[in-house]
Design a protein around this motif. Structure first.
Motif: not given
Lengths: 111, 849
Positions: A30, A48-49, A52, A56, A68, A75-76, A78, A80, B4-5, B7-9, B11-12, B38
């Protein structure tokens, strides 16, 4: 869509933008999208499409690493992080990009 | 990774929601907007997977699942395809297992790649073994050899019969293998007069000593001497020969097993050891040969006319048979025959697949029109084929294991009761190489039988396929016809060739040897006194140096009276009774008298052919033959007398190979039972009576009785075996052809049912329909037969050139029978579909659509 001009990306530029963003410090997805949007003055909105899948691809190539963690507002998320290989890659891409932009500029200037 | 991915999405999305809430939107609106931004999570996830190349794997798993469903829904098709391929793969796996056991699998010893057999060779032929003195000299050649072991093989007759490898003391150390039980022996051996001992092989321990855990310390009687068991080798240690011996014993005990005349420590230094050498580290075998050759030449003075032409030769001994181009060429016909059966099986399965594709055209059409790419379609169909092939591989493993057990039994059962114990087969267990072979073969045949149907099926025209029709590019019938022709060819070749081999064998077996083999028993007795006593017990008993029908007799150089130069002649020492026991008539003169045999008189009997060769015009009786002395391998020297007088002429007989025909020359020289040349007793008796007599009268004599009849049969046994294997392969190929032909014709009829119905409705006679189908099958059969005939002729001539057995390549009966069998079977297979074609009811077919 709020912004009327969302630039069409040259292929590969999204990765470069992400790497550039991460070269300033680790961030979550984000945050990366936000940063690019803000810095570009809302000209570049990352869907976002595409963010991500791009992340990857960067992971697969080992240019970024993911972990993580907890975000600024507890907030939890990920996070980078750019890797040394990623920095090298970024430098290359910037060189290429400058070259292309320069070339395009000359063509457009000549017209 | 995918989690992971996701979950990431998620949270986003929440972060966007927070942001929107911060801007003062209400909760519902914020959630909805966040979800919109999203976007399609599933698609993003899939793109993420694509980045990791998982789509490929994922869709492979999907293909496998789909294929499995498809196969399990048509069980009959699957079972038939798996069994057909399974037999083909199984036969080839069986062959590979044997090849692996003898050629590929290295001996279970330290650094097997360094092991070589050392031979001396000369252009004049022959290969002499080594004496212990030579062994000792070569062991000192530490520049190229790190060690040398001497070995010689012997059998101890009796029940059970034992095989013994007599080795130098360093044998086990050199191979780096300790015993499993007890100990082995080392280089510091006790003298020849110490108590003898031996090391047991694992196989012998299990089969002959009941796996007795307290075997160490037990005594085994060999030639009347008690040998103590000092150790048992581990199961995986099979020795360094093609067959595992029962015992290993040090060469200091050789005289107890070989007899004192061949004591390796005697001053005569008999050359009776083969040398197993270990090359020093990185030494190249060719360089080692060059380094040893000068010594070998200097040591070969007494045995070769020209010692300077002698060479040392090293042959790799990492497995029983070294892998070499010559070996592959020699066995190529076998590999090709087995491979052809697999090809025929593949053709059958390909045919079945093509028929199945035709039934599935609508499904394939739908999947193509829904956007499946052609590559994806081909892959899907190939995955299905691969699944069939892998299942067939499993079936093939089972087939090969069963086949090996059955084959081993068959070999032992057909060898004859007296011969079977002499045969030792190398352990034929399947290891990882065999499993690897099956897997590789399964993948290879998938391409062979699956690719063409898959390519064909994916090339269809969409609009036609959806209507249930393939386009004009869909020509499976041409492909299927080609496969049937191929099958007919394969079984024609195999059946004709095995017919040729069989007829040759029968021909050899039926050949009159001129020697009476019925009820004649052969016993080897080493002790002269016992030999005499046994011979006296039986009314019809003879002694001989070389028993007949084992192999051709040795030659010696002689100069017949009046001849300008010496010439070679085959010779044998026989007692006078030899002619009576074997029923060989004397056509002129007389046989030796008993007195001449006792005295070792200088008389000889010659065969008719010899008489003609020596004295083409003159009379043989009373002529003298002068013996020449030469040093040449495979030439024996007669040193009993300088010349002999011909006293009789015996009828020509076959005493060597049956396929050679009558002995080209043969010279009989007289001996009695006590003579030093005498070795074997020939007794006219039943085997039981002879055994009983010897066991009661001379219990200390180990006896091995072999009927002469079995020696005769064993000569042609390899040929017979080859014809059996060929017939088996041919019959399997024929069965495949029959089912292939049936399939193609049945498919043809069902496809043209409408047309046939219309033609019958228009008045075509039913018989014409029958003929139409038969004609089609006849065309395929004729093409296949023609090809098969040509190939069989070529192969038969190749065979004759490679097998030195006077095999006749052209045997009209074998060719006619082979062709007729294939033709009849093919037509019989086409008959049911043809009959069905003639019974098509026009009314039903016309109402079909």
């Amino acid at each position: 869509m709020e912004a009327k001009h969302t630039a069409d990306f040259l292929p590969g530029t999204l990765e470069m933008l992400i790497l550039k963003t991460l070269s300033r410090g680790t961030n979550h997805g984000y945050g990366i999208a936000q940063h690019i949007q803000q810095v570009s003055g809302d000209a570049l909105k990352i869907g976002e499409g595409s963010l991500y899948p791009a992340l990857q691809r960067l992971l697969v190539n080992g240019w970024v690493a993911a972990e993580w963690g907890v975000s600024e507002n507890n907030r939890r998320a990920r996070f980078y992080q750019i890797t040394p290989a990623g920095r090298k890659r970024l430098a290359e891409e910037v060189r290429n990009f400058d070259f292309v932009v320069d070339a395009i500029g000359r063509v457009m200037g000549a017209a | 990774m995918e989690q992971d991915l996701a979950e990431d999405l998620r949270i986003h999305q929440e972060m966007i929601e927070d942001e929107l809430l911060g801007q003062g939107r209400n909760a519902d609106e914020a959630r909805w907007e966040a979800r919109r931004r999203v976007g399609n999570v599933a698609s993003t996830l899939e793109q993420g997977r694509a980045a990791w190349n998982w789509v490929w794997l994922d869709s492979l798993a999907q293909d496998l699942r789909y294929a499995w469903r498809g196969l399990s829904s048509s069980k009959l098709f699957t079972a038939t395809a798996v069994l057909t391929l399974g037999v083909g793969l199984g036969l080839n796996t069986l062959l590979f297992t044997v090849f692996n056991a003898y050629v590929l699998r290295p001996f279970a010893v330290k650094d097997s790649g360094e092991l070589h057999m050392l031979r001396r060779t000369a252009p004049s032929g022959g290969s002499w073994e080594f004496s212990l003195r030579e062994f000792g000299d070569l062991r000192r050649r530490s520049d190229v050899l790190s060690d040398v072991a001497a070995l010689t093989y012997t059998n101890v007759p009796g029940t059970p019969r034992y095989s013994v490898l007599i080795v130098s003391g360093n044998y086990f150390e050199m191979l780096g293998r300790p015993a499993q039980l007890g100990r082995t022996f080392t280089d510091d051996l006790a003298g020849p007069d110490s108590d003898p001992y031996l090391v047991l092989s694992h196989t012998a321990w299990v089969t002959k000593f009941g796996q007795d855990p307290n075997i160490v310390g037990h005594k085994v009687m060999l030639h009347g001497a008690p040998f103590e068991v000092i150790g048992v080798m581990p199961e995986d240690y099979a020795g360094t020969e093609s067959a595992t011996p029962d015992f290993w014993t040090p060469f200091t005990m050789a005289h107890r097993l070989l007899g004192s005349s061949v004591d390796p420590f005697s001053p005569a230094q008999p050359r009776q050891f083969r040398l197993l050498v270990r090359l020093r580290g990185s030494v190249d075998p060719v360089r080692a040969e060059e380094a040893i050759t000068p010594y070998v030449q200097s040591a070969s003075g007494g045995i070769y006319e020209d010692p300077r032409s002698v060479r040392a030769k090293l042959e790799a001994r990492s497995s029983p048979v070294a892998l070499s181009p010559q070996l592959l060429i020699l066995f190529a016909p076998v590999f090709v025959s087995f491979g052809l059966v697999l090809v025929a099986a593949c053709a059958n399965v390909a045919n079945m697949l093509l028929a199945r594709m035709t039934k599935r055209q609508r499904e394939i059409g739908v999947r193509l029109s829904l956007g499946a790419s052609r590559g994806r379609m081909v892959r899907q169909l190939l995955v299905e084929s691969l699944l069939i092939a892998l299942l067939a591989g499993v079936a093939g493993m089972a087939v090969s294991q069963l086949g090996l057990v059955f084959g081993e039994r068959l070999v032992l059962a057909t060898l004859g009761p007296e011969f079977a114990p002499l045969v030792r087969l190398h352990s034929l267990e399947a290891d990882y190489r065999v499993v690897g072979f099956v897997l590789a073969a399964a993948v290879a045949v998938t391409i062979l039988f699956g690719l063409l149907p898959a390519l064909q099926a994916s090339r269809l025209n969409l609009t036609q396929a959806l209507r249930g029709e393939f386009g004009s590019t869909w020509r499976p019938s041409r492909l299927r016809n080609a496969m049937v022709i191929n099958q007919v060819t394969v079984c024609t070749v195999l059946l004709i060739l095995s017919g040729v081999l069989y007829r040759n064998t029968i021909n050899f077996r039926a050949r009159e040897t001129g020697i009476r083999v019925q009820d004649v028993m052969e016993v080897e007795v080493r002790q002269a006194k016992t030999r005499e006593e046994i011979a006296r017990q039986f009314p019809a008993a003879a002694v001989v140096a070389r028993p007949p029908l084992h192999s051709p007799a040795f030659e010696t150089m002689v100069t017949p009276a009046g001849a300008p130069a010496a010439m070679p002649v085959r010779f044998n020492y026989t007692s006078p009774e030899y002619f009576d026991v074997l029923g060989i008539p004397i056509v002129k003169g007389r046989r030796f008298t008993r007195q001449e045999a006792e005295a070792g008189a200088a008389v000889a009997v010659v065969s008719q052919a010899t008489a003609r060769k020596f004295w083409p015009e003159g009379e043989a009786l009373g002529k003298t033959i002068r013996f020449q002395r030469v040093q040449r391998p495979f030439i024996g020297n007669v040193d009993d007398f300088a010349e002999a007088i011909v006293v009789g002429v015996a009828k020509d007989v076959i005493s060597g190979w049956t396929w050679e025909g009558d002995d080209p020359t043969l010279l009989y020289l007289p001996i009695n039972a006590a003579s030093r040349h005498a070795r074997v007793l020939l007794v006219r008796s039943s085997p039981e009576a002879l055994r009983r007599a010897i066991e009661t009268g001379w219990p200390e004599v180990p006896v091995q009785i072999v009927p002469l009849r079995e020696w005769l049969a064993i000569q042609t046994y390899p040929l017979m075996m080859a014809s059996w294997v060929g017939t088996l392969l041919g019959v399997i190929a024929l069965l495949l052809t029959v089912s292939g032909m049936y399939g193609v014709m049945a498919y043809l009829v069902s496809q043209r049912q409408k047309e046939i119905g219309i033609r019958i409705a228009l008045g075509a006679p039913a018989a014409e329909m029958l003929r139409m189908v038969l004609r089609q099958s006849l065309r395929l059969t004729a093409l296949g037969l023609g090809l098969g005939l040509v190939m069989a002729l070529g192969a038969a001539h190749l065979l004759v050139a490679n097998v030195q057995m006077n095999v006749r390549a052209w045997d009209p009966i074998a060719y006619w029978l082979g062709c007729a069998l294939v033709a009849v079977a093919a037509l019989a297979a086409a008959w049911p579909p043809a009959w069905r074609a003639s019974r098509v009811d026009p009314m039903t077919t016309l109402r079909m659509d």
